[in-house]
Each structure stands twice: as C-alpha cells, then as structure tokens.
Write a protein that holds these residues in place. Structure first.
Motif, PDB file in Angstrom:
ATOM      1  N   LEU A  50     -14.235  96.322 -14.764  1.00 45.88           N
ATOM      2  CA  LEU A  50     -13.430  95.092 -14.844  1.00 45.88           C
ATOM      3  C   LEU A  50     -13.651  94.238 -13.594  1.00 45.88           C
ATOM      4  O   LEU A  50     -13.771  93.014 -13.678  1.00 45.88           O
ATOM      5  CB  LEU A  50     -11.949  95.432 -14.995  1.00 45.88           C
TER       6      LEU A  50
ATOM      7  N   TYR B  46     -12.396  94.339  -2.130  1.00 46.93           N
ATOM      8  CA  TYR B  46     -12.245  93.466  -3.302  1.00 46.93           C
ATOM      9  C   TYR B  46     -10.923  92.690  -3.207  1.00 46.93           C
ATOM     10  O   TYR B  46     -10.873  91.489  -3.475  1.00 46.93           O
ATOM     11  CB  TYR B  46     -12.283  94.331  -4.562  1.00 46.93           C
TER      12      TYR B  46
ATOM     13  N   LEU C  44      -5.961  88.321 -12.235  1.00 41.92           N
ATOM     14  CA  LEU C  44      -6.561  89.592 -12.671  1.00 41.92           C
ATOM     15  C   LEU C  44      -7.198  90.332 -11.499  1.00 41.92           C
ATOM     16  O   LEU C  44      -6.953  91.541 -11.329  1.00 41.92           O
ATOM     17  CB  LEU C  44      -7.556  89.364 -13.808  1.00 41.92           C
TER      18      LEU C  44
ATOM     19  N   PHE D  35      -0.715  82.391 -14.349  1.00 39.53           N
ATOM     20  CA  PHE D  35      -2.009  83.067 -14.431  1.00 39.53           C
ATOM     21  C   PHE D  35      -3.090  82.172 -13.851  1.00 39.53           C
ATOM     22  O   PHE D  35      -3.373  81.100 -14.386  1.00 39.53           O
ATOM     23  CB  PHE D  35      -2.323  83.379 -15.898  1.00 39.53           C
TER      24      PHE D  35
ATOM     25  N   LEU E 143     -10.669  90.484 -22.054  1.00 37.47           N
ATOM     26  CA  LEU E 143      -9.315  90.928 -21.693  1.00 37.47           C
ATOM     27  C   LEU E 143      -8.588  89.822 -20.930  1.00 37.47           C
ATOM     28  O   LEU E 143      -7.443  89.483 -21.234  1.00 37.47           O
ATOM     29  CB  LEU E 143      -9.426  92.189 -20.835  1.00 37.47           C
ATOM     30  N   GLU E 144      -9.273  89.203 -19.982  1.00 38.66           N
ATOM     31  CA  GLU E 144      -8.663  88.148 -19.181  1.00 38.66           C
ATOM     32  C   GLU E 144      -8.328  86.932 -20.058  1.00 38.66           C
ATOM     33  O   GLU E 144      -7.234  86.382 -19.976  1.00 38.66           O
ATOM     34  CB  GLU E 144      -9.607  87.747 -18.042  1.00 38.66           C
TER      35      GLU E 144
ATOM     36  N   LEU F 185      -6.264  94.092 -10.367  1.00 36.04           N
ATOM     37  CA  LEU F 185      -7.302  95.131 -10.345  1.00 36.04           C
ATOM     38  C   LEU F 185      -7.389  95.796  -8.977  1.00 36.04           C
ATOM     39  O   LEU F 185      -7.553  97.016  -8.879  1.00 36.04           O
ATOM     40  CB  LEU F 185      -8.667  94.537 -10.715  1.00 36.04           C
TER      41      LEU F 185
ATOM     42  N   GLY G 174     -13.986  93.061 -19.850  1.00 33.54           N
ATOM     43  CA  GLY G 174     -13.286  92.324 -18.788  1.00 33.54           C
ATOM     44  C   GLY G 174     -13.005  90.867 -19.117  1.00 33.54           C
ATOM     45  O   GLY G 174     -11.860  90.430 -19.074  1.00 33.54           O
TER      46      GLY G 174
END
Lengths: 156, 512
Positions: B176, A22, A45, A40, B452-453, A49, B449
């Motif tokens: 997520l 991933y 994200l 961002f 949240l983002e 993760l 997910g």
C-alpha cells in the motif's frame, strides 16, 4: 557460512525504520490552501499507513514470544553480486551500445559468469538468438528500438 | 448466459487465441517445471507479451500459462520431488514415492486426469457463479468495495499460516505504501517522488512484479546450491513407465477427485486462500475419509493422496477467478498479477466487466476449460519431451530468463533507468525472502492501494465525510465484520482456549 540471526527482530527493526521514514516523508507532502478543512487529503492514507506500519513492526519486535532463531541457508552471495552488477551494467550501456550489441554482450557475460565455457554454444545462444528477437520486435511487431549512440556515430 | 458462453466460445476458438492458449499452456508447463519458478513468476514473465495483444488474447495467454505452470509444478513434484510452486508441495507427498517405485507415468497421468476433472468442475461452477455474483455486485457502492479490499488484504494475511500473519500484514502495508508513490490521482499532488521525474507516474506494476517474482526468484535459485542438485535429477527421467490407469484404480479415486474438486473451488473463491490451502485441505480431508488401512498408504504413494491435491489445486485456480472477474479483487498472488496486467491494458475487472467486455469475461471462462483439455491431450504425452527441455544447461537458461525479465520491462517503458530500479527492488525482495516475508501480499497491496484510496475517498464524500458507513450500511458492516473475524478470529480463539486451559488447570490444582 552459517549465521544465527533472530529474523523477526531484524525484519521488525527494518520495517520500523521504513515506517518512520515514510511517516516523516508524509509530512513533506504539499497541501493546497483549504486542505486543512478536508477530511481526506493526499496525506490521509499515507499517514494512516505509517501509523499501522509502526504498530505492526513494534508488534513483530516485541510480540514474537518464541525465540525465533533460525539459520540462513548456505547461499552463494558472490554469484548473486556478479549477476546484479551485470544487470546494472546492461542498464547503463543499453542505450549507448544499442539493443543488439548490449544484449549479446549481456548474454555472453551471463553464460560465462555461470560457468559456461563452450564458445560455440555461447555464441549460438547469444547473437543469432538476439538477432531473431530484434527482427521480430522491429520488423514483425513494428516496435522501434533505438540503434544506440555508438552505431549512430559510426553512421550505421 | 448461453449468449455469453457463445461469445466466449467464438472468441476463445479464434485461431490466434487458440494459438495463445497452446503457447501459454506449453510455456507455463515449462516454466512451472523449473524449480523455484511458480505460476506467479510464469504469469509475470508473460505480461510484456500481453501488452502487444488485445485484452482477451492477453488474458487467454496468461490463463493458459497459469494452469500450465500449476501442471508443470506437479510434474517436477512427481519426477524430482522439487515442487515448482507451493500449491504442488502436497503432490510430492505421494507422487514422488510413486515415481520412485517406477510408476512415474501413472502418477503423471493420474495428476493430469485429476487436474482435468478439477478444472472442469471448477469451470462449470465458474460459469454459473460468476455471472450471478457479477449481477449482485452491480449494487455494490464505494464503501462496499472499500470493505471488500480490506477483506482481501486481511484474508491474505489470515491465510498466511501460523507465525506469518503479522509479516503478511506488514507486506500488505508495504505494498500500500509503494502504491502511494507518484502523483495523487484526485488532486494532482506529488507524493514521495523526492523531486525525481522518474517517479511522477508512480512505480510501474510490471516492474515490481518482474523484479520480485521473476528476477528475485531466478537469482535466489542461482544462489541456492541445492537447486542445482535437484536439476541434475531431471536427467534421470527418461523412462516414465506406463501412463495407463486400470478401471479399479479409476473407480477408487473417482469420489476423491469429485469431493476434492468441489472443496478446492470453494476454497479458491475465498479471497486470499488459493490453491495451496485447497491442496493441503483436500489431502487432509481425504486422509480423514480413508479407512484405517488406506490411511497407512498416505505419504507412501497412495493414489487418493495424489489425486486429492491435484483436483483441488486446479479447481481452486479456477475458483480464484471468481473474485477477480466479478469484484475486481484478486484472491491470490497470481490473480493479482493478472489484475495488474488487465488494468494496464485498459480493462478494469469488476462487475462492469461482465457488461462492458463480455468477450473478455466469457472467453476467460471458456478458455479455462479449453486450457484443461490442452493440458490433457497435448501436455501429458509431451511431458517426456518437455522434461528434456529442462536439460538445457542452467548457465544458459538463467541469463536468458534474466534477459526476458529485463527487456520485458524495458520494452514497455523504453527507459533504461527502470533496469536499475529493478535491480534495487530485486535486492530488497531477496532480503525480504531471506527474512521470511511473503511477497505476494505486497503485490496485492500495491495493486489494491490506488483503488482502496479512491473508494474510501468516494465513500467519505457520499456519506458527508463521516466514517459512519462502516456500521450504518449493512453490506459494508457485514464485509468489515468478516474481515475483522478473518484477522482476529484465530488469535482470539487461541487466547480463549489458553484461558480456558489455564482455568481447568487451576480447577484441577484447587481440587487436589
């Protein structure tokens, strides 16, 4: 067949591989010009993760102090494989045979695979049931279900 | 508030919605009674049907299925010692011994009455607390929502039980990760689609829920030979005995039921805790409250031991709707599935729900109560007949459930490729279950997910791209602290205890 397996080790390893894959795929996410100045982006994200995933899997791999060796329950893998194959086959032929024929065949094969041999019961729990279901969907709820390529060829 | 209740009552008692409630309770009881299938699977199986309904009817149906399934789970716990779901495991401790003594009818009646009282007290609390919390949460900002979602995810992990915290967290992260597949909502970049057009819209929530909770559970039950043995016990339930309770018995269990209901509701409101923990907690509390003589009866068919978890799990089921309806954050696997279904039908639960869709908000609350009434007056007398339905041979029942799961997904997307994806996810879910990974946190992570983002991105924009909101905004800081305490509190306590223990041992050693 009884197997003694350290479940946490296997789980940790699989999740570690998944997180790394991933994380690698995250690097392939395309970026717009100027994104490098953004705090961002679409990568943020996923990158976080992937890092959390790696940390957690390492924690599971090396952190479980007690030797968690447990036995897998006695399971019938053959029947599961047959059911899976039946579902895959249903997905493959659904649009070709059409909802009515494909579903009737799916149900009859399912009953047969699970050990049912009474032909009348198998029949009454398949075609009439599917026809009622199909009638409800297409005629009462107005949902369009394609008749299937086979029936179209036959001009039905 | 009274106006809201009026809207709720008028919506919930519309003939069609009442029908949905009856159908939901009945179908839920039936599915809940099947060993291995719990409320999450029952609600997941209903999602495709709700797509064709208007949102309030849809959620009324799902709510009916939810408490129907919890009730059905209790029934199979009592009759055949095979809990349909985790929250009714405790019910079997005292319910099954009662059934073995020939008091199955009494045990079922007591379970139904306790559930009813638990549900009623829960619904009353919900009427008062939900609007209050919804009003307060109107002042919440993106950073607070982000913190709340982190709390929701960590709490699920924290309540996963000893040894499972890490695995539950990993499942949250997996959820997520799966939620990031598809087109990024803010800038349109494709992520993890690997060039396939099938994944551009991301994974479907319905597909994931059905594959992990309906398909995987059913296939697992077929693989597991012991469920067949449990099933054969159903056939011996023709005589249930009297369903009447004496006055003395009612007097004995009344305080237990009230205590457990309040406790259950409070536990249910906490994100992540839910009905299972409520039931175990209530059972433990009652045993501590009991006299030495009564304590011996626990586990051997004690009325209090049966009433406590039943009242608590129903009150907790109601309580878990508080965070769902007011904050849009599900507290359990089942409410996570409901949240997904609501979002799919164009309704975003959260503080705005109270203002934008008062009919949905209030009709759920009113239907909660009506559902409990339906369970009491309709399901209880019908239990012997519903138990008969379980005599439908498994070779017939299983393919039918598989068919409903597969077509449920197909009828929404009309894409046969989804069936193949479901099978792949089902295989993965079975593997995860065999490795003792809990699946509910994954679904929760998947649903939260995207939100949240979005909230994190917005919070960063509002706060000049700085993470300072985590400590500068008091509300966010408080929620984040609670989240961290939920996660690290227990391990930290254990660490301190072990250190203190070591020091004491050292002192003893030194003094010797």
């Amino acid at each position: 067949m009884y197997m003694t397996i350290a479940k946490n080790r296997i789980g940790g390893l699989i999740f570690l591989a998944l997180s790394l894959a991933y994380g690698y795929s995250t690097t392939l996410i395309p970026m717009y010009p100027g994104d490098e100045y953004e705090v961002f982006t679409a990568k943020t994200l996923p990158a976080v993760l992937a890092i959390i995933g790696v940390i957690l899997s390492l924690a599971l791999l090396f952190g479980s102090r007690d030797e968690q060796k447990s036995e897998l329950p006695k399971l019938d893998w053959v029947i599961a494989a047959k059911l899976m194959a039946l579902m895959v086959a249903y997905g493959l032929v659904l649009e070709f045979l059409g909802f009515l024929i494909a579903t009737t065949l799916f149900l009859i094969c399912g009953y047969w695979l699970l050990g049912e041999r009474r032909k009348t019961l198998m029949f009454f729990c398949s075609l009439p049931l599917v026809t009622v279901f199909w009638y409800g969907l297409t005629q009462l709820l107005g949902i369009y279900l394609a008749p299937g390529a086979v029936l179209q060829w036959m001009g039905v | 508030m009274w106006e809201g209740i009026y809207i709720g009552v008028t919506t919930a008692v519309m003939p069609f919605n009442l029908l949905m409630l009856f159908v939901g309770c009945f179908a839920g009881t039936f599915i809940g009674m099947l060993p291995g299938l719990g409320p999450v699977s029952a609600v997941a199986l209903m999602i495709p049907i709700t797509y064709g309904l208007d949102p309030s009817s849809g959620i009324i149906l799902m709510a009916g299925v939810y408490y129907g399934a919890v009730f059905g789970g209790s029934t199979s716990s009592i009759l055949i010692n095979a809990p349909g779901c985790a929250s009714t495991v405790v019910t079997a401790f005292d319910g099954y011994p009662m059934a073995q003594r020939g008091q199955a009818g009494k045990a079922l009646a007591l379970a139904a009455y306790s559930s009813f009282v638990g549900g009623t007290i829960g619904a009353i609390f919900l009427i008062f607390f939900a609007p209050m919390l919804a009003t307060v949460s109107l002042s919440f900002q993106s950073s607070d929502y982000f913190a709340l979602m982190v709390l929701g995810l960590t709490a699920v992990a924290a309540f996963a039980g000893k040894g499972n915290i890490l695995k539950a967290l990993m499942m949250c992260v997996l959820g997520l990760m799966l939620s990031t597949v598809g087109t990024d909502r803010s800038n349109g970049v494709e992520r993890f689609t690997f060039g396939s057009i099938e994944f551009i819209d991301g994974l479907s929530f319905l597909l994931l829920a059905m594959a992990t909770f309906a398909l995987a559970e059913v296939v697992m039950s077929v693989m597991n030979k012991s469920t067949d043995a449990q099933q054969s016990k159903v056939n011996n339930t023709s005589s249930l005995g009297s369903m009447k309770l004496t006055k003395a018995e009612i007097k004995k269990v009344a305080p237990t039921v009230v205590r457990s209901s309040v406790l259950g509701f409070v536990v249910g409101v906490l994100p992540g805790a839910g009905a299972t923990i409520a039931a175990f907690l209530a059972y433990g509390v009652e045993r501590n409250f009991a006299s030495a003589k009564d304590k011996l009866g626990f586990g051997k068919g004690s009325l209090r031991g049966l009433a406590a978890p039943e009242a608590a799990n129903n009150a907790a089921s109601t309580g878990s709707f508080v965070p769902l309806l007011t904050l849009g954050i599900p507290g359990s696997g089942t409410t996570a599935v409901m949240l997904g279904a609501l979002i799919a039908s164009g309704i975003q639960p959260g503080p705005q729900l109270f203002i934008d869709h008062p009919d949905v908000f209030w009709s759920v609350i009113v239907s909660m109560y009506l559902g409990n009434v339906v369970l009491l007056i309709l399901n209880l007398p019908l239990i012997p007949y519903i138990a008969k339905l379980l005599e439908v041979p498994r070779p017939i029942l299983i393919p039918l459930i598989l068919f409903f799961s597969l077509t449920g997904v197909y009828l929404v997307s009309f894409n046969a490729f989804d069936i193949q994806v479901m099978v792949i996810i089902c295989i993965a879910a079975i593997g995860l279950k065999l490795l003792d990974f809990p699946l509910a946190p994954m679904l929760l992570g998947f649903i939260l997910g995207g939100m949240l983002e979005d909230n994190l991105r917005r919070a960063l924009l509002i706060h000049d791209e700085s993470m300072s909101f985590l400590w500068e905004r008091p509300l966010t800081a408080v929620i984040m602290t609670i989240a961290m305490l939920a996660l690290f509190g227990q391990p930290l306590l254990n660490f301190i205890r072990s250190k203190v223990g070591q020091r004491k041992e050292q002192d003893v050693f030194d003094s010797e």
